[in-house]
Motif scaffolding. Structure first.
Motif, PDB file in Angstrom:
ATOM      1  N   VAL A  13       0.830  -1.285   0.049  1.00 51.19           N
ATOM      2  CA  VAL A  13      -0.062  -0.054   0.085  1.00 51.19           C
ATOM      3  C   VAL A  13       0.963   1.166  -0.215  1.00 51.19           C
ATOM      4  N   ASP A  33       8.345  -5.258  -7.805  1.00 47.64           N
ATOM      5  CA  ASP A  33       7.827  -6.259  -6.607  1.00 47.64           C
ATOM      6  C   ASP A  33       8.228  -7.860  -6.994  1.00 47.64           C
ATOM      7  N   GLY A  40       2.438  -8.414   0.538  1.00 48.57           N
ATOM      8  CA  GLY A  40       3.102  -8.302   1.924  1.00 48.57           C
ATOM      9  C   GLY A  40       1.943  -7.886   3.051  1.00 48.57           C
ATOM     10  N   ALA A  41       2.354  -7.213   3.825  1.00 51.70           N
ATOM     11  CA  ALA A  41       1.406  -6.907   5.175  1.00 51.70           C
ATOM     12  C   ALA A  41       0.195  -6.228   4.555  1.00 51.70           C
ATOM     13  N   ALA A  46      -5.786  -5.420   9.193  1.00 47.78           N
ATOM     14  CA  ALA A  46      -7.099  -5.254   9.808  1.00 47.78           C
ATOM     15  C   ALA A  46      -7.747  -4.316   9.096  1.00 47.78           C
ATOM     16  N   GLY A 253       8.580  -2.459   2.592  1.00 45.57           N
ATOM     17  CA  GLY A 253       8.052  -3.023   3.906  1.00 45.57           C
ATOM     18  C   GLY A 253       9.190  -3.492   4.690  1.00 45.57           C
ATOM     19  N   PHE A 255      11.378  -5.596   4.686  1.00 42.79           N
ATOM     20  CA  PHE A 255      12.533  -6.028   4.050  1.00 42.79           C
ATOM     21  C   PHE A 255      13.204  -4.822   3.634  1.00 42.79           C
ATOM     22  N   ILE A 259      17.835  -3.536   1.588  1.00 43.17           N
ATOM     23  CA  ILE A 259      18.125  -2.578   0.609  1.00 43.17           C
ATOM     24  C   ILE A 259      18.963  -1.475   0.938  1.00 43.17           C
ATOM     25  N   GLY A 274       2.365 -10.184  12.893  1.00 43.70           N
ATOM     26  CA  GLY A 274       1.012 -10.165  13.274  1.00 43.70           C
ATOM     27  C   GLY A 274       0.139 -11.395  12.559  1.00 43.70           C
ATOM     28  N   TRP A 348      -3.693 -16.178   8.631  1.00 46.00           N
ATOM     29  CA  TRP A 348      -2.663 -15.617   7.788  1.00 46.00           C
ATOM     30  C   TRP A 348      -1.713 -14.893   8.868  1.00 46.00           C
ATOM     31  N   GLY A 350       1.372 -11.751   8.912  1.00 48.26           N
ATOM     32  CA  GLY A 350       2.099 -10.722   8.045  1.00 48.26           C
ATOM     33  C   GLY A 350       3.266 -10.235   8.778  1.00 48.26           C
ATOM     34  N   LEU A 380       0.480   1.113  11.224  1.00 46.49           N
ATOM     35  CA  LEU A 380      -0.243   2.222  10.606  1.00 46.49           C
ATOM     36  C   LEU A 380       0.155   2.504   9.142  1.00 46.49           C
ATOM     37  N   LEU A 382      -1.381   1.277   6.377  1.00 45.87           N
ATOM     38  CA  LEU A 382      -2.507   1.858   5.552  1.00 45.87           C
ATOM     39  C   LEU A 382      -2.934   3.154   5.845  1.00 45.87           C
ATOM     40  N   THR A 383      -3.101   3.282   7.143  1.00 46.62           N
ATOM     41  CA  THR A 383      -3.602   4.570   7.449  1.00 46.62           C
ATOM     42  C   THR A 383      -2.914   5.748   7.321  1.00 46.62           C
TER      43      THR A 383
HETATM   44  C1  LIG Z   1      -2.064  -8.365  11.635  1.00 43.19           C
HETATM   45  C2  LIG Z   1      -1.845  -6.878  11.085  1.00 43.19           C
HETATM   46  C3  LIG Z   1      -2.871  -5.994  11.237  1.00 43.19           C
HETATM   47  C4  LIG Z   1      -2.647  -4.630  10.901  1.00 43.19           C
HETATM   48  N1  LIG Z   1      -3.775  -3.724  10.836  1.00 43.19           N
HETATM   49  C5  LIG Z   1      -3.527  -2.697   9.968  1.00 43.19           C
HETATM   50  C6  LIG Z   1      -4.520  -1.738   9.943  1.00 43.19           C
HETATM   51  O1  LIG Z   1      -5.885  -2.180  10.334  1.00 43.19           O
HETATM   52  N2  LIG Z   1      -4.159  -0.338   9.774  1.00 43.19           N
HETATM   53  C7  LIG Z   1      -3.072   0.164   9.327  1.00 43.19           C
HETATM   54  O2  LIG Z   1      -3.009   1.163   8.834  1.00 43.19           O
HETATM   55  N3  LIG Z   1      -2.155  -0.855   9.330  1.00 43.19           N
HETATM   56  C8  LIG Z   1      -2.281  -2.326   9.687  1.00 43.19           C
HETATM   57  N4  LIG Z   1      -1.202  -2.962   9.865  1.00 43.19           N
HETATM   58  C9  LIG Z   1      -0.001  -2.521   9.405  1.00 43.19           C
HETATM   59  C10 LIG Z   1       0.096  -2.460   7.767  1.00 43.19           C
HETATM   60  O3  LIG Z   1      -0.370  -3.714   7.064  1.00 43.19           O
HETATM   61  C11 LIG Z   1       1.740  -2.375   7.234  1.00 43.19           C
HETATM   62  O4  LIG Z   1       2.006  -1.304   8.198  1.00 43.19           O
HETATM   63  C12 LIG Z   1       1.529  -1.829   5.731  1.00 43.19           C
HETATM   64  O5  LIG Z   1       0.891  -2.736   5.005  1.00 43.19           O
HETATM   65  C13 LIG Z   1       2.848  -1.783   5.289  1.00 43.19           C
HETATM   66  O6  LIG Z   1       2.893  -1.463   3.807  1.00 43.19           O
HETATM   67  P1  LIG Z   1       4.159  -1.696   2.934  1.00 43.19           P
HETATM   68  O7  LIG Z   1       3.490  -1.381   1.576  1.00 43.19           O
HETATM   69  O8  LIG Z   1       5.145  -0.722   3.664  1.00 43.19           O
HETATM   70  O9  LIG Z   1       4.680  -3.154   2.990  1.00 43.19           O
HETATM   71  P2  LIG Z   1       4.193  -4.404   2.703  1.00 43.19           P
HETATM   72  O10 LIG Z   1       2.705  -4.457   2.307  1.00 43.19           O
HETATM   73  O11 LIG Z   1       4.822  -5.442   3.137  1.00 43.19           O
HETATM   74  O12 LIG Z   1       4.676  -4.530   1.096  1.00 43.19           O
HETATM   75  C14 LIG Z   1       6.231  -4.494   1.001  1.00 43.19           C
HETATM   76  C15 LIG Z   1       6.311  -5.365  -0.715  1.00 43.19           C
HETATM   77  O13 LIG Z   1       7.843  -5.115  -0.866  1.00 43.19           O
HETATM   78  C16 LIG Z   1       7.919  -6.290  -1.712  1.00 43.19           C
HETATM   79  N5  LIG Z   1       9.306  -6.698  -1.559  1.00 43.19           N
HETATM   80  C17 LIG Z   1      10.050  -6.913  -0.273  1.00 43.19           C
HETATM   81  N6  LIG Z   1      11.492  -6.762  -0.662  1.00 43.19           N
HETATM   82  C18 LIG Z   1      11.677  -6.831  -1.877  1.00 43.19           C
HETATM   83  C19 LIG Z   1      12.914  -6.688  -2.851  1.00 43.19           C
HETATM   84  N7  LIG Z   1      14.108  -6.902  -2.287  1.00 43.19           N
HETATM   85  N8  LIG Z   1      12.595  -6.685  -4.032  1.00 43.19           N
HETATM   86  C20 LIG Z   1      11.298  -6.460  -4.413  1.00 43.19           C
HETATM   87  N9  LIG Z   1      10.253  -6.392  -3.804  1.00 43.19           N
HETATM   88  C21 LIG Z   1      10.265  -6.492  -2.656  1.00 43.19           C
HETATM   89  C22 LIG Z   1       7.306  -7.461  -0.925  1.00 43.19           C
HETATM   90  O14 LIG Z   1       7.032  -8.338  -1.902  1.00 43.19           O
HETATM   91  C23 LIG Z   1       5.963  -6.584  -0.869  1.00 43.19           C
HETATM   92  O15 LIG Z   1       4.894  -6.885  -1.770  1.00 43.19           O
HETATM   93  C24 LIG Z   1      -1.386  -4.305  10.241  1.00 43.19           C
HETATM   94  C25 LIG Z   1      -0.430  -5.286  10.000  1.00 43.19           C
HETATM   95  C26 LIG Z   1      -0.588  -6.702  10.416  1.00 43.19           C
HETATM   96  C27 LIG Z   1       0.508  -7.634  10.246  1.00 43.19           C
END
Ligand SMILES: Cc1cc2nc3c(=O)[nH]c(=O)nc-3n(C[C@H](O)[C@H](O)[C@H](O)COP(=O)(O)OP(=O)(O)OC[C@H]3O[C@@H](n4cnc5c(N)ncnc54)[C@H](O)[C@@H]3O)c2cc1C
Length: 413
Positions: A13, A33, A40-41, A46, A253, A255, A259, A274, A348, A350, A380, A382-383
């Motif tokens: 997101v 990606d 990912g997460a 939620a 995220g 990971f 990088i 989680g 699940w 994450g 947070l 998504l938020t």
């Molecule tokens: C149980 C749970 C409940 C949650 N509830 C909420 C909620 O209600 N509201 C809220 O705001 N947040 C919530 N969160 C937190 C939220 O999900 C995360 O903060 C958010 O999804 C992080 O987004 P991101 O895009 O940074 O990471 P991610 O969604 O993890 O995306 C990272 C992407 O990077 C890719 N990637 C990683 N390394 C590499 C690489 N070397 N090369 C290429 N691609 C790579 C992965 O494949 C992945 O697709 C929750 C988390 C959990 C686990």
């Protein structure tokens, strides 16, 4: 192969929101990606836009609860013994971030990012054709004892100082908002300004579609390293493949620190793993998101089902999931919502990407102004995705950021 203005690493997101914001400002963008969008997460969270959740997790309150929680191996907080030594430096930083001054500083920074994200949310949803996915059903935090309720009051007073609306309730008033709660919950606090998305995975997939429809491309591939060069950044992939862009955004995220390490930078990113179980739609007549704060989990109504989840497991990126945690929360949820049908769920796990002071890293890499970090949003992501997207696009355009970015500096540790 084309040379885009920007490569975004990560189609979660955060990455996709940033990619769309950059695209809207006229930049050509490629997202890379290793698993594709919503892997990912961002897929299994939620679904809450918890704009009122401005208090950092790193706080004296959590230090009070942690010892009791850690005694229960399937409780809200756990550290697998195999990972205890590795997580120790992060824990020390977390503990230091719990001082009164640091909490006030983090709360002010968190509030600024929340306000920006809330202001941008509805315009962003409208621009991406996803407005119909927004739900404004609020959040009900419930308490099992007067003592638990009283202990929550300083936190609510802090929110009040930041202009957040809420209503404390007794059991009868709670039943008006959410029928079917166990009578063990005698108090609650309803926050109307807490929104949610119909389904977080479908939302990210819709963003991916929108990004493509506007000319963006999403490539499947792993990014192993970044190397700043005179006219931009080389993006190294397996088997010697290299892409090039004028600027790169790291939004990978949990990971992302790997990088950053390729640029010689050590960032103390860890993961708070989680867990959840998603039950079929209709498993319970849920009217608002319900938070069982004393037990570290929430129950959310999604378009795809009823999601029961939360918990924090400081277990790193490699250990296998322990789905007994999903089951433990489901068992509690059945006791807390006696009408809940717990059959037919999908489990699940994450990786929340988490920095020790509960704030994300948004800013330039030390090695190059052409690399922008956008990760570490913890609970947070998504938020805070829309506010982060705006800030990233401002950094890409060398414009003045909408809020002070110093609290989010990736170099603050
Ligand atoms: C149980 C749970 C409940 C949650 N509830 C909420 C909620 O209600 N509201 C809220 O705001 N947040 C919530 N969160 C937190 C939220 O999900 C995360 O903060 C958010 O999804 C992080 O987004 P991101 O895009 O940074 O990471 P991610 O969604 O993890 O995306 C990272 C992407 O990077 C890719 N990637 C990683 N390394 C590499 C690489 N070397 N090369 C290429 N691609 C790579 C992965 O494949 C992945 O697709 C929750 C988390 C959990 C686990």
């Amino acid at each position: 192969m084309s040379r885009p203005d920007v490569i975004v690493v990560g189609a979660g997101v955060v990455g996709l929101s940033a990619a769309i914001a950059a695209q809207m400002r006229g930049l050509s963008v490629v997202v890379i990606d290793r698993e594709g969008p919503a892997a990912g997460a961002s897929a299994g969270n939620a679904g809450a836009f918890g704009f009122t959740d401005i208090l950092p997790l790193a706080s004296p309150g959590i230090l009070r609860k942690a010892p009791r929680w850690l005694l229960d191996p399937l409780g809200p907080l756990s550290i697998p013994p195999r990972y205890a030594l590795q997580i120790a430096p992060w824990m020390l930083r977390f503990w230091r971030a719990c001082s009164k001054d640091r909490v006030e500083h983090s709360t002010a920074a968190q509030t600024a990012l929340m306000d920006l994200s809330r202001a941008d949310l509805e315009p962003f949803l409208a621009a991406t054709g996803t407005s119909a996915m927004l739900r404004k059903e609020g959040n009900l935090q419930v308490y099992e004892s007067e003592a638990e309720f009283q202990a929550s009051l300083p936190g609510w007073q802090a929110r009040e100082r930041h202009g957040i609306a809420f209503r404390h309730m007794d059991a009868d008033q709670m039943a008006g908002i959410q029928p079917g709660l166990s009578p063990r919950f005698i108090r609650g606090t309803f926050t109307p300004g807490w929104y949610s998305i119909a389904d977080p995975k479908l939302y990210v997939l819709a963003l991916a579609e929108q990004f493509r429809a506007q000319g963006g491309s999403i490539e499947l591939g792993e990014v192993q390293a970044l190397a700043p060069v005179t006219d931009g950044v080389d993006v190294h992939q397996p088997a010697g493949a290299t892409r090039h862009a004028a600027q790169v955004v790291v939004a990978a995220g949990a990971f992302s620190h790997r990088i950053a390490r390729s640029l010689g930078e050590t960032i103390p990113l860890e993961t708070e793993r989680g867990y959840n179980t998603t039950l079929p739609p209709g498993a319970f007549d849920l009217r608002t998101q319900v938070t069982f704060g004393g037990h570290g989990f929430v129950v959310t109504r999604l378009s795809t089902g009823i999601r029961v989840g939360g918990a924090v497991e400081l277990g790193g990126l490699s250990l296998p999931p322990n789905f007994a945690r999903s089951q433990a929360m489901l068992t509690k949820a059945k006791a807390f919502l006696p009408g809940l049908n717990g059959e037919g769920g999908r489990q699940w796990m994450g990786f929340r990407p988490s920095l020790p002071d509960s704030l994300p890293a948004i800013g330039h890499a030390r090695a190059s102004q052409n690399v922008i970090y956008a990760f570490g949003h913890g609970h947070l992501g998504l938020t805070q995705s829309t506010g982060t997207a705006r800030l990233v696009s401002e950094l890409l355009l060398r414009a003045r950021p909408s809020i002070d970015l110093s609290p989010f500096s990736p170099q603050r540790f």
